[in-house]
Motif scaffolding. Structure first.
Motif, PDB file in Angstrom:
ATOM      1  N   MET A 211       0.790  -1.253   0.038  1.00 56.60           N
ATOM      2  CA  MET A 211      -0.030   0.096   0.052  1.00 56.60           C
ATOM      3  C   MET A 211       1.076   1.196  -0.056  1.00 56.60           C
ATOM      4  O   MET A 211       1.854   1.201   0.595  1.00 56.60           O
ATOM      5  N   ASP A 212       0.502   2.439  -0.553  1.00 51.99           N
ATOM      6  CA  ASP A 212       1.043   3.666  -0.742  1.00 51.99           C
ATOM      7  C   ASP A 212       0.789   4.378   0.507  1.00 51.99           C
ATOM      8  O   ASP A 212      -0.274   4.838   0.669  1.00 51.99           O
ATOM      9  N   VAL A 213       1.631   4.641   1.434  1.00 47.95           N
ATOM     10  CA  VAL A 213       1.479   5.477   2.533  1.00 47.95           C
ATOM     11  C   VAL A 213       2.155   6.959   2.507  1.00 47.95           C
ATOM     12  O   VAL A 213       3.175   6.945   2.182  1.00 47.95           O
ATOM     13  N   TYR A 214       1.352   7.630   3.002  1.00 51.82           N
ATOM     14  CA  TYR A 214       1.530   9.120   2.996  1.00 51.82           C
ATOM     15  C   TYR A 214       2.027   9.498   4.634  1.00 51.82           C
ATOM     16  O   TYR A 214       1.558   8.995   5.454  1.00 51.82           O
TER      17      TYR A 214
ATOM     18  N   THR B 265      -2.143  13.137   5.675  1.00 50.38           N
ATOM     19  CA  THR B 265      -3.097  13.143   4.967  1.00 50.38           C
ATOM     20  C   THR B 265      -4.053  14.291   5.221  1.00 50.38           C
ATOM     21  O   THR B 265      -4.406  14.398   6.538  1.00 50.38           O
TER      22      THR B 265
ATOM     23  N   LYS C 182       5.491  13.512   2.546  1.00 48.13           N
ATOM     24  CA  LYS C 182       4.831  13.377   1.682  1.00 48.13           C
ATOM     25  C   LYS C 182       3.224  13.314   1.909  1.00 48.13           C
ATOM     26  O   LYS C 182       2.961  12.807   2.873  1.00 48.13           O
TER      27      LYS C 182
ATOM     28  N   LYS D 276      -0.833  14.324   1.133  1.00 51.69           N
ATOM     29  CA  LYS D 276      -2.138  14.189   0.268  1.00 51.69           C
ATOM     30  C   LYS D 276      -3.132  14.949   0.781  1.00 51.69           C
ATOM     31  O   LYS D 276      -3.249  15.376   1.911  1.00 51.69           O
TER      32      LYS D 276
ATOM     33  N   SER E 128      -0.097  15.005  -3.656  1.00 46.86           N
ATOM     34  CA  SER E 128      -1.073  14.193  -4.202  1.00 46.86           C
ATOM     35  C   SER E 128      -2.446  14.826  -3.980  1.00 46.86           C
ATOM     36  O   SER E 128      -2.501  15.602  -2.667  1.00 46.86           O
TER      37      SER E 128
ATOM     38  N   LYS F   3      -6.087   4.317   8.129  1.00 50.25           N
ATOM     39  CA  LYS F   3      -6.627   3.827   6.614  1.00 50.25           C
ATOM     40  C   LYS F   3      -7.952   4.991   6.528  1.00 50.25           C
ATOM     41  O   LYS F   3      -9.022   4.758   7.399  1.00 50.25           O
TER      42      LYS F   3
ATOM     43  N   HIS G 263      -6.940   5.128   1.320  1.00 52.55           N
ATOM     44  CA  HIS G 263      -6.140   6.236   1.310  1.00 52.55           C
ATOM     45  C   HIS G 263      -5.553   5.843   2.906  1.00 52.55           C
ATOM     46  O   HIS G 263      -6.026   5.696   3.809  1.00 52.55           O
ATOM     47  N   TYR G 264      -3.877   5.585   2.769  1.00 53.39           N
ATOM     48  CA  TYR G 264      -3.141   5.252   3.880  1.00 53.39           C
ATOM     49  C   TYR G 264      -2.265   6.510   4.411  1.00 53.39           C
ATOM     50  O   TYR G 264      -1.436   6.970   3.346  1.00 53.39           O
ATOM     51  N   SER G 265      -2.061   6.435   5.502  1.00 48.49           N
ATOM     52  CA  SER G 265      -1.454   7.651   6.047  1.00 48.49           C
ATOM     53  C   SER G 265      -0.767   7.319   7.348  1.00 48.49           C
ATOM     54  O   SER G 265      -1.470   6.874   8.474  1.00 48.49           O
TER      55      SER G 265
END
Length: 331
Positions: free
Chosen positions: A1-4, A7, A28, A30, A79, A98, A107-109
């Protein structure tokens, strides 16, 4: 999974500045917003109004302020996800948060900053029957283009800042401006109310709308008003009606996450931390003992929340990174 790293939920002025500041801290980032464009209420509700209490701007149109904030936020290429509403929230493995939106997207953060403004709100509607073909043509709940009102007889309903500010604005361009309010006390800034009474605005307190009258082609013709003390009715001609009677806000989803609330606001501490680890809040959506609901203070809260999110992600990081003028940035 793409983790920011962070967010930001909300693309209004506070969220946009948070996005910029997160980029400044090298996170990083979002941003997720339910609207189809960035700017929040600046673009959705009053793009043609001037904003006067932003540092460095004697006055600036809301839409221009939103544009500047969006350009600033994009300096670090975050993003951006538009047209999605966050509906689900849970903590998964490795302490990652999540977020699930109404499209089913996940979305993961590592951290989340809530910059929801007043919440996902919609204008309160008139509690009367009328021809809805008038919506957006002669009957408005927000002003996207004030030139539509030039030279017209305008009826404004409401007693808050938006109603009074537009009465003052339209007094310079409309044919005639009438404002009705169900009470004789206004929620707007006192200086704006005093200006309205000096301007060419016919103010009728203790008056409400009873009926909207159209001609045969669904064209607005007149409005029937009544005095809520006596019941006496009166008919006035009008070409356009602007309704500014507040918003309907539903923040039950935040309570379902376990967020501690005070009315429609999230309780935060001096670090903008909520009661949920890794989740911060800034701007109009949050409450604390020194709260002031201003764009300027929202930006300060955004910077505070982002800086302490940095220390949450990396406990060895400094909360204060130094002044931007001293940083070696390539932007």
């Amino acid at each position: 999974m793409d983790v920011y790293d962070i967010t930001i939920i909300g693309g209004g002025p506070t969220g946009l500045f948070a996005s910029f500041y997160a980029g400044l801290r090298g996170l990083k980032t979002k941003t997720i917003d339910v609207l189809s464009e960035l700017g929040g209420q600046l673009t959705a509700l009053y793009p043609e109004k001037y904003v006067y209490d932003v540092a460095g701007h004697p006055k600036i149109l809301a839409k221009d302020l939103a544009k500047n904030l969006a350009v600033q936020a994009q300096l670090f290429k975050p993003s951006v996800v538009l047209g999605e509403k966050v509906v689900g929230f849970e903590r998964v493995e490795n302490n990652i948060l999540k977020l699930v939106t109404d499209t089913g997207t996940e979305h993961y953060s590592k951290t989340v900053l809530l910059a929801l403004g007043a919440g996902a709100c919609v204008p309160k509607k008139l509690d009367i029957d009328y021809d809805h073909n008038l919506d957006g043509n002669a009957l408005f709940y927000a002003v996207k283009n004030k030139e539509k009102f030039r030279g017209k007889d305008v009826l404004i309903i409401g007693g808050g800042d938006s109603a009074v500010d537009w009465a003052n604005e339209f007094s310079q361009i409309a044919g005639k401006v009438t404002l009705i309010h169900r009470r004789d006390q206004f929620r707007a800034v006192q200086t704006s109310v005093e200006e309205m009474f000096r301007n060419k605005v016919e103010v009728r307190t203790f008056h409400e709308m009873k009926q909207i009258v159209c001609n045969g082609s669904s064209t607005l013709e007149k409005a029937v008003l009544f005095d809520n003390r006596t019941g006496k009715e009166e008919t006035i001609p009008c070409d356009a009606i602007l309704i500014n009677i507040g918003f309907v806000i539903n923040l039950d989803f935040l309570k379902s996450w376990g967020m501690i609330m005070e009315g429609n606001a999230i309780i935060v501490n001096e670090k903008m931390e909520t009661n949920i680890a890794g989740v911060y809040a800034a701007g109009d959506i949050c409450a604390h003992t020194a709260k002031l609901k201003l764009i300027a203070t929202g930006a300060a809260e955004a910077a505070t929340g982002v800086n302490f999110a940095c220390t949450y992600i990396n406990p060895t990081a400094k909360a204060f990174p130094g002044h931007s003028s001293n940083l070696n940035l390539s932007i």
